[in-house]
Design an enzyme around this catalytic site. Structure first.
Site, PDB file in Angstrom:
ATOM      1  N   GLY A  22      44.232  18.661 105.585  1.00 30.14           N
ATOM      2  CA  GLY A  22      43.491  19.709 104.879  1.00 30.14           C
ATOM      3  C   GLY A  22      42.778  20.579 105.907  1.00 30.14           C
ATOM      4  N   GLY A  25      41.481  24.169 105.231  1.00 30.98           N
ATOM      5  CA  GLY A  25      40.475  24.340 104.184  1.00 30.98           C
ATOM      6  C   GLY A  25      39.090  24.611 104.741  1.00 30.98           C
ATOM      7  CD  GLN A  26      33.503  25.319 102.092  1.00 31.32           C
ATOM      8  OE1 GLN A  26      33.698  24.345 101.358  1.00 31.32           O
ATOM      9  NE2 GLN A  26      32.429  26.084 101.977  1.00 31.32           N
ATOM     10  CG  LEU A  27      34.629  19.419 105.809  1.00 29.24           C
ATOM     11  CD1 LEU A  27      33.315  19.834 106.450  1.00 29.24           C
ATOM     12  CD2 LEU A  27      34.408  18.224 104.869  1.00 29.24           C
ATOM     13  CG  ASP A  64      52.234  18.210  99.116  1.00 26.46           C
ATOM     14  OD1 ASP A  64      51.262  17.473  98.856  1.00 26.46           O
ATOM     15  OD2 ASP A  64      52.773  18.942  98.263  1.00 26.46           O
ATOM     16  CE1 TYR A 154      36.235  17.367  94.769  1.00 28.72           C
ATOM     17  CE2 TYR A 154      34.081  17.658  93.760  1.00 28.72           C
ATOM     18  CZ  TYR A 154      34.871  17.542  94.888  1.00 28.72           C
ATOM     19  OH  TYR A 154      34.291  17.616  96.131  1.00 28.72           O
ATOM     20  CE  LYS A 158      36.376  14.450  96.721  1.00 26.31           C
ATOM     21  NZ  LYS A 158      37.046  14.273  98.022  1.00 26.31           N
TER      22      LYS A 158
HETATM   23  N1  SER Z   1      31.356  21.823  96.257  1.00 23.41           N
HETATM   24  C1  SER Z   1      31.970  20.921  95.331  1.00 23.41           C
HETATM   25  C2  SER Z   1      32.306  21.610  94.081  1.00 23.41           C
HETATM   26  O1  SER Z   1      31.580  22.493  93.700  1.00 23.41           O
HETATM   27  C3  SER Z   1      31.051  19.768  95.048  1.00 23.41           C
HETATM   28  O2  SER Z   1      31.368  18.716  95.902  1.00 23.41           O
HETATM   29  O3  SER Z   1      33.251  21.263  93.438  1.00 23.41           O
END
Ligand code: SER
Length: 332
Positions: A22, A25-27, A64, A154, A158
């Site tokens: 990933g 991506g952002q992180l 992927d 999500y 998690k």
């Molecule tokens: N930044 C994430 C979200 O908004 C939260 O972990 O889904």
């Protein structure tokens, strides 16, 4: 064969190789850059190549995470020692395509954990959890072992992922470490459809003729964090001695807490003419179930978590950063 050649071979055998899944991506972009700047060996894995130019010189594997064979080839080919598994669908996007989000988030994690259990060169795994594991009943300040009733796909993924990580640690010896991130705010790459995205998105709308339309209510307080602290936290946790880590699940980590109106007031100190209007959508209900702040005493005690950036500095840093990235994808 001279001595320096032999020493070089030994150095190569012992070197850490950081595989970031990933990575575009952002992180992922931010962790990759920090490790690269520290002179570490970094391999990028993602379905799309990095758009941030400085990362384009690093090795890249198009992978992927739902394809375990491709993932094994990517991690094995580079003898990755430290895996950062960051590929995931975030909260808002996940609600729009629940089955896809579950497949990506859950099977991606299971593939990584299974490979970490079977590939000897993988020493450690970092996998982020989220404030989204909390929900109604968690209270305004989420305790480390607080009540968890996630309301999004999500959050459910998690929450289940935290239990899978504990299982793989206990039964298969995988050294997997995790934190519950709040909303992450940085500039290098856009977030992928989260509920906290307004706090990044707004910085693309400071000087427009039209006011910024915020999709959360003005007073909706959420836990937030500057990217610099998020990256430092991940690296600190990975570097900590395993014996010091007393938490069987993901560590709560907090940094700051603010509502849209508090963030916008701080922005107006720099851009007095900035205007916002509020048009809450389905993301408001998600945000309303999340805590305002995190109790992170355990992370501070076990591995020295100590965030550096508060609201004032966050806004100053976002204003100063180059905003040469593509606009955020719209979730509506
Ligand atoms: N930044 C994430 C979200 O908004 C939260 O972990 O889904």
């Amino acid at each position: 064969m001279d001595a320096s050649y032999i020493l070089r071979i030994f150095a190569d055998m012992n070197v850490d190789v950081h595989g970031i899944i990933g990575a575009s991506g952002q992180l992922g972009t931010e962790i990759a850059l920090r490790l690269m700047e520290a002179g570490e060996r970094v391999v990028l894995l993602d379905i799309k190549a990095p758009s941030y130019a400085p990362l384009q010189e690093l090795p890249f594997e198009k992978v992927d995470v739902r394809d375990q064979g491709a993932l094994a080839a990517g991690l094995g080919g580079h003898k990755v020692t430290h895996v950062y598994h960051l590929a995931a669908a975030l909260s808002a996007r996940g609600e729009q395509e629940p089955q896809w989000a579950w497949d990506l988030n859950m099977n991606g994690l299971l593939h990584v954990l299974e490979l970490a259990a079977s590939m000897d060169h993988i020493a450690k795994v970092f996998w982020p959890s989220s404030i989204a594991v909390f929900g109604p009943g968690s209270g305004p300040v989420a305790a480390q072992t607080g009540h968890r009733l996630p309301t999004t796909v999500y959050g459910v993924s998690k929450n289940a992922g935290e239990h899978w990580c504990a299982w793989y640690h206990q039964h298969r010896g995988v050294d997997v470490r995790s934190v519950r991130y709040p909303g992450l705010i940085g500039t290098l790459a856009p977030p992928g459809g989260g509920t906290t995205d307004y706090a990044v998105e707004v910085f693309d709308h400071l000087h427009g003729a039209a006011p910024y339309t915020c999709f959360l209510e003005a007073q909706e307080k959420l836990p937030m964090m500057h990217m610099d602290d998020a990256v430092t936290g991940a690296l600190q946790l990975l570097a900590a001695p395993r014996a010091a880590l007393q938490c069987a699940e993901a560590y709560n980590i907090g940094a700051m807490s603010f509502s849209p109106e508090e963030l916008f007031a701080e922005i107006r100190r720099h851009v007095p003419e900035f205007k916002a209007v509020f048009a809450p959508d389905f993301r408001q209900a998600i945000a309303a179930g999340w805590p305002d702040a995190m109790d992170d005493a355990m992370a501070r005690r076990d591995w020295g978590w100590a965030p550096q950036v508060g609201l004032e500095e966050l806004v100053r840093s976002m204003m100063a950063s180059r905003r040469d990235v593509q606009p955020l994808p719209q979730v509506s």
